[in-house]
Structures are given as C-alpha cells and as structure tokens.
Design an enzyme around this catalytic site. Structure first.
Site: not given
Ligand code: DGL
Length: 249
Positions: A8-9, A71, A150, A182, A184
């Site tokens: 994932d990012s 992702c 994050e 998403c 996240h």
C-alpha cells in the site's frame, strides 16, 4: 505455507492484512508500506505504476507467491499493468464495494468515499455504470483521511472535523450506506460511524478481498495452512506510522 506479499502507499493496507490473517492464519506475510511516496491519491497513473513495479520486484525477491495490492488507488492505476508485465504472478486487487451497497440500500442512495485516483479510474467507473440506473451513487474524496491515519490521529476533535467535511455531503444527499473505497479509511470507521449515526451502514471490502485471496491460492495450487505464521514489515519512509497502526491490528 504461502508467502503473501502485500503493499500500500502506507499503513492502510493493514486493514486488509488483518482480514487476511483471519482466513489464512498460518502463512508468511511480507508487508511493504511505500510511505516515502504517500499519498498516492493525487499522483499520476505512470508514477504509481513505477512504484508498483519496484515494490513487486522487492516482494518477489522476498519469495512472495501472491501479491495483494492492498490499495484501491494502486489497483486502479497499476494492476492491469502488473498483470501484463508479470503474467505468472497472481495479483489480488481492491474494488469499492458498490455491489453489496447497491443491493442493501433502503434509501436508494449510496455514498462512496475514495481517493481522486480511484474515483476517476476506469475500473470504478465501469462498476458504477452497472448500478447507477438502480441507485443514486454519490462520491466524495476522503480529503485528509490518509494523512490522519498516517499521523495516528484516529479519533478526537481533529479527526471528527476532517471526516465530517467529506462525509456530510454524502449524508446530506440521503446516503444510508457508505462504501469505504480506500484501505486507509477503515481505521477511521469508528469516527465515520459515530458521525453518520446508527441508521447508516458502513462497508469495508477487505473481508471479501481476503476470501478472494483464499480462492486464488487454491486455484493456483499454492499450499496453505502449514505454518509457521510470520510477518515482516518494510517501509520506504519513516517507521513510526506503520508501527502505530500495526499495533492496532
Ligand atoms: N490506501 C490507499 C487506497 O486504498 C491509498 C491512499 C493514498 O495513498 O492516497 O487508495
């Protein structure tokens, strides 16, 4: 034992990892957070394809038998390229859960929260096209959501005000079902549910993606269930954000 590569990012893919370990508890996991290049949401498809190739090479170098692109944005931008360039490798991608939302809505309005990259991707537009005659689909970028996760800000007044700004337009449009598009965003689910109230259902596609991973491993004849379980975490940027979220899964 299968080696399951995940990327994932950033830390978002851990929302998929936590579902994978429920159905595949005895495998070897290698997770790569590309947090030096996060967020992917506003980057070009070419940029994300370059990152996806580089990370795929790393995961294959670590012995991955299958790669879960955990992702939505990278799936939209790069999974077709990866499948063409690495034809022997099974890739599992993410897809916003529009179908279960469309089948379950009572108000006839569903809301999709995702990144800009996912919402303009051809895969999403095609899925949307299948259901938009039957239900009204309203979308919003989860502006600032990735940065919250994050940064480890998963609740409290700041998280609530950032989430409210993107969620409220969907609620105002009458959505009774919110699709988390998403990886996240599931870490903000408690805030989303609190703000949306009990009449609104929130859908995370990660359990379905985990079940799909099981199916593909079986189809490919890749042995699972032997153990031992292990997980290794890698990151291209600082280590703290991933450690923080990993402690929650
Ligand atoms: N976790 C991501 C997704 O599922 C990427 C978010 C981002 O980097 O913008 O789309």
């Amino acid at each position: 034992m299968a080696t399951i590569g995940i990327f994932d990012s950033g830390s978002g893919g851990l929302s998929v990892y936590r579902e994978l370990v429920k159905v595949l508890p005895k495998e070897r996991y290698v997770y790569f957070s590309d947090n030096a290049h996060c967020p992917y949401g506003e980057k070009t498809a070419e940029y994300i394809q370059d990152r996806a190739r580089a990370i795929t090479d790393i995961l294959l170098g670590m012995g991955a038998d299958i790669i879960v692109v955990a992702c939505n944005t990278a799936t939209a931008a790069a999974i077709a390229t990866l499948r063409t360039e690495y034809p022997e490798v099974p890739f599992i991608g993410m897809e916003p859960a529009v179908k279960p939302a469309a089948l379950g809505t009572k108000s006839g309005v569903i809301g999709v929260l995702a990144t800009a990259g996912t919402l303009k991707g051809s895969k999403y537009l095609k899925t949307r096209g299948l259901y938009e005659d039957d239900v009204k689909i309203v979308e919003h970028v989860g502006q600032g959501f990735v940065e919250l996760v994050e940064g480890g800000i998963l609740d409290g007044p700041k998280a609530e005000s950032v989430v409210r700004a993107s969620l409220q337009p969907l609620l105002d449009a009458g959505a009774d079902t919110i699709v988390l598009g998403c990886t996240h965003y599931p870490f903000l689910r408690p805030v989303i549910e609190k703000l949306a109230g009990p009449g609104v259902k929130v859908i995370d596609p990660a359990p379905a993606v985990a079940r799909q991973t099981v199916r593909v491993l079986q189809e490919r004849g890749i042995e699972t269930g032997q153990g031992p379980f292990s997980v290794d975490l890698y990151f291209s940027g600082e280590p703290e954000s991933l450690r923080r979220i990993f402690a929650l899964v």
